[in-house]
Design an enzyme around this catalytic site. Structure first.
Site, short mmCIF file in Angstrom:
data_model
loop_
_atom_site.label_atom_id
_atom_site.label_comp_id
_atom_site.label_asym_id
_atom_site.label_seq_id
_atom_site.Cartn_x
_atom_site.Cartn_y
_atom_site.Cartn_z
N CYS A 248 -89.16 -64.54 -14.45
CA CYS A 248 -88.42 -63.43 -13.82
C CYS A 248 -87.10 -63.82 -13.18
CB CYS A 248 -89.33 -62.75 -12.80
SG CYS A 248 -90.79 -62.03 -13.54
N1 NAD Z 1 -95.63 -62.91 -15.86
C1 NAD Z 1 -95.37 -62.16 -14.79
O1 NAD Z 1 -95.88 -62.39 -13.70
C2 NAD Z 1 -94.44 -60.96 -14.88
C3 NAD Z 1 -94.16 -60.22 -13.71
C4 NAD Z 1 -93.34 -59.12 -13.78
C5 NAD Z 1 -92.76 -58.76 -14.98
N2 NAD Z 1 -93.03 -59.51 -16.11
C6 NAD Z 1 -92.40 -59.07 -17.34
O2 NAD Z 1 -93.40 -58.78 -18.31
C7 NAD Z 1 -92.93 -59.14 -19.61
C8 NAD Z 1 -93.91 -60.10 -20.26
O3 NAD Z 1 -93.97 -61.29 -19.49
P1 NAD Z 1 -95.18 -62.30 -19.58
O4 NAD Z 1 -94.97 -63.32 -18.53
O5 NAD Z 1 -96.48 -61.57 -19.61
O6 NAD Z 1 -94.90 -62.93 -21.02
P2 NAD Z 1 -95.88 -63.83 -21.93
O7 NAD Z 1 -94.99 -64.56 -22.86
O8 NAD Z 1 -96.84 -64.56 -21.08
O9 NAD Z 1 -96.75 -62.76 -22.74
C9 NAD Z 1 -96.19 -61.90 -23.65
C10 NAD Z 1 -97.10 -61.83 -24.85
O10 NAD Z 1 -96.54 -60.89 -25.77
C11 NAD Z 1 -96.89 -61.33 -27.07
N3 NAD Z 1 -96.06 -60.66 -28.05
C12 NAD Z 1 -94.81 -60.92 -28.42
N4 NAD Z 1 -94.40 -60.05 -29.38
C13 NAD Z 1 -95.45 -59.22 -29.60
C14 NAD Z 1 -95.64 -58.13 -30.48
N5 NAD Z 1 -94.68 -57.73 -31.31
N6 NAD Z 1 -96.82 -57.50 -30.43
C15 NAD Z 1 -97.81 -57.91 -29.61
N7 NAD Z 1 -97.66 -58.95 -28.75
C16 NAD Z 1 -96.51 -59.59 -28.77
C17 NAD Z 1 -96.68 -62.82 -26.99
O11 NAD Z 1 -97.36 -63.50 -28.03
C18 NAD Z 1 -97.23 -63.14 -25.60
O12 NAD Z 1 -98.59 -63.52 -25.65
C19 NAD Z 1 -91.54 -59.72 -19.42
O13 NAD Z 1 -90.59 -58.70 -19.59
C20 NAD Z 1 -91.55 -60.14 -17.96
O14 NAD Z 1 -90.25 -60.16 -17.40
C21 NAD Z 1 -93.87 -60.58 -16.07
#
Ligand code: NAD
Length: 414
Positions: A248
């Site tokens: 983030c």
């Molecule tokens: N991790 C956090 O604590 C957090 C907090 C707030 C916001 N976010 C936001 O959430 C979003 C995701 O972050 P994250 O940390 O969970 O990412 P991550 O990489 O851990 O998980 C995302 C998942 O999406 C999958 N993916 C990618 N393309 C795909 C598709 N076409 N279809 C299905 N799955 C697909 C990936 O394989 C991965 O497992 C980002 O925008 C991030 O900024 C995350």
């Protein structure tokens, strides 16, 4: 994963879709791939009344009444938003979109994504938003590794493309969130999420800058912050460190910077915060070089043990971690670098780093052997008194090391 588990626990039939087959297989074996979500929770969801399962088969998206996108939104090589994951996922949803479905974007992104990127792809099917299907934006508000921060305790912002979209999205989240907060459009919810992260990035940069100044003045920034934080109004404490990491803070603010250029505006606070925060690894290495120099030791050839490679305490996430940057700089300067992190047994390749190291055991011998121990992540399970007892020199970026009564290491803050 937390969202899918929360819906399953609320007795909502849930499928976790991911293109990563390894994650899908792990979940279907009732295993967890995030250490602070116990496998027992996945197992309980699997055997619960609605039988949670995972799937890599996106052609099944049409089976679901609601599809929530939580895919990555990284930066490209030139620090421009990379919306390819959002776009590809939206295309997969469009392939099976049917009347009555609700689609929600949760990924952090610039204002205008839901209405300007997601909606046109979905409407390319001929179905109309707000009439045939519903579309909303609701940002994730996760605090990884914090046991007191669960979805059920956090209010959820929701912005619908139409009032009808808002109503159904709110009704959905009421099952799992700590209440919903309706806002007048997806743009407002997208912008609010960025404000939350930019607020953190700017304030962390402020204390990082003050840390350098106060260190020169012989003043301990940690004591200053503790003192200021006693003010019961108008002050929120932020803490310095080796540089913010995770998905983030180092990334999201630049989604707005990029978008602002389209409107002829330069976001100077965001750029300055980014500049200060990204200079922290160099500052830490400089402090270490100075401390080693005082002991007649060069960085080249020095044995440096880094404590913690995860970007924050008690998690196993190394994305954008400043520890990787610091280790890379030290290796380039000829240091003999090793690390210990109970949550990261070996360093997998990331987009920018391929260090090929594995965690060494934290023993009196490994500590005594190091010319310097660099504390980078304040994991709570590490015994810092033991570190100080056996190390010779400790450079602490997190204010967790305390002098030992029986002597022990010299402690410097960085
Ligand atoms: N991790 C956090 O604590 C957090 C907090 C707030 C916001 N976010 C936001 O959430 C979003 C995701 O972050 P994250 O940390 O969970 O990412 P991550 O990489 O851990 O998980 C995302 C998942 O999406 C999958 N993916 C990618 N393309 C795909 C598709 N076409 N279809 C299905 N799955 C697909 C990936 O394989 C991965 O497992 C980002 O925008 C991030 O900024 C995350």
């Amino acid at each position: 994963m937390p969202l899918a588990l929360a819906f399953s626990e609320a007795a909502v039939a849930t499928v976790g879709f991911d293109i990563d087959e390894e994650k899908v297989s792990a979940l279907n074996r009732s295993e967890s791939y995030i250490h602070y979500f116990p496998a027992e929770r996945v197992a309980a969801a699997r055997t619960g009344s609605k039988g949670f399962s995972a799937s890599a088969d996106l052609s099944r998206l049409g089976e679901c009444d609601v599809v929530i996108m939580c895919v990555p939104t990284p930066l490209g090589r030139h620090r421009e938003p990379d919306l390819s994951f959002v776009e590809n996922t939206t295309r997969s949803i469009a392939a099976t979109l049917r009347p009555g479905q609700l689609v929600i974007l949760e990924s952090t992104t610039y204002p205008g994504t839901t209405c300007g990127v997601v909606k046109p792809i979905l409407e390319g099917t001929g179905l109309r938003c707000g009439v045939d299907f519903h579309l909303a934006y609701s940002p994730e508000r996760e605090d990884p590794g914090n046991p007191d921060s669960s979805l059920s305790r956090i209010p959820k912002l929701v912005g619908g493309v139409t009032p009808g979209c808002l109503k159904v999205a709110q009704a959905l989240y009421e099952h799992v969130a700590g209440g919903t907060v309706p806002v007048s459009s997806p743009d407002i919810a997208e912008a609010a999420k960025l404000l939350e992260n930019i607020y953190r990035a700017v304030n962390i940069a402020l204390v990082n800058e003050l840390k350098i100044l106060f260190q020169r003045m012989g003043i301990d920034i940690w004591q200053v912050i503790a003192a200021a934080a006693t003010k019961p109004f108008g002050f929120t404490p932020f803490y310095p460190g080796p540089g913010p990491g995770g998905h983030c803070i180092p990334i999201d603010p630049f989604y707005l910077t990029w978008r602002a250029r389209e409107f002829g505006i330069s976001t100077r606070f965001i750029e300055l915060a980014g500049e200060i925060n990204t200079s922290m690894p160099d500052y830490v290495v400089k402090r270490l070089a100075g401390a080693l120099n005082e002991r007649g030791c060069a960085v080249s050839g020095a044995r440096v043990l880094c404590l913690g490679v995860a970007y924050k305490a008690d998690v196993d996430d190394i994305r954008e971690s400043a520890s990787l940057e610091i280790m890379e700089i030290l290796l380039a300067q000829g240091a003999d670098v090793s690390y210990h992190d109970p949550y990261v047994p070996r360093l997998k390749r990331t987009r920018r780093h391929d260090l090929g190291l594995a965690s060494v055991p934290l023993t009196p011998e490994t500590l005594a052997l190091a010319d310097a121990v660099l504390i980078l992540t304040p994991h709570r399970c590490v015994d810092y008194a033991e570190v100080v007892r056996h190390a010779r020199l400790v450079l602490d970026t997190r204010n967790v090391a305390r002098p030992s009564r029986e002597g022990g290491a010299q402690i410097l803050k960085a």
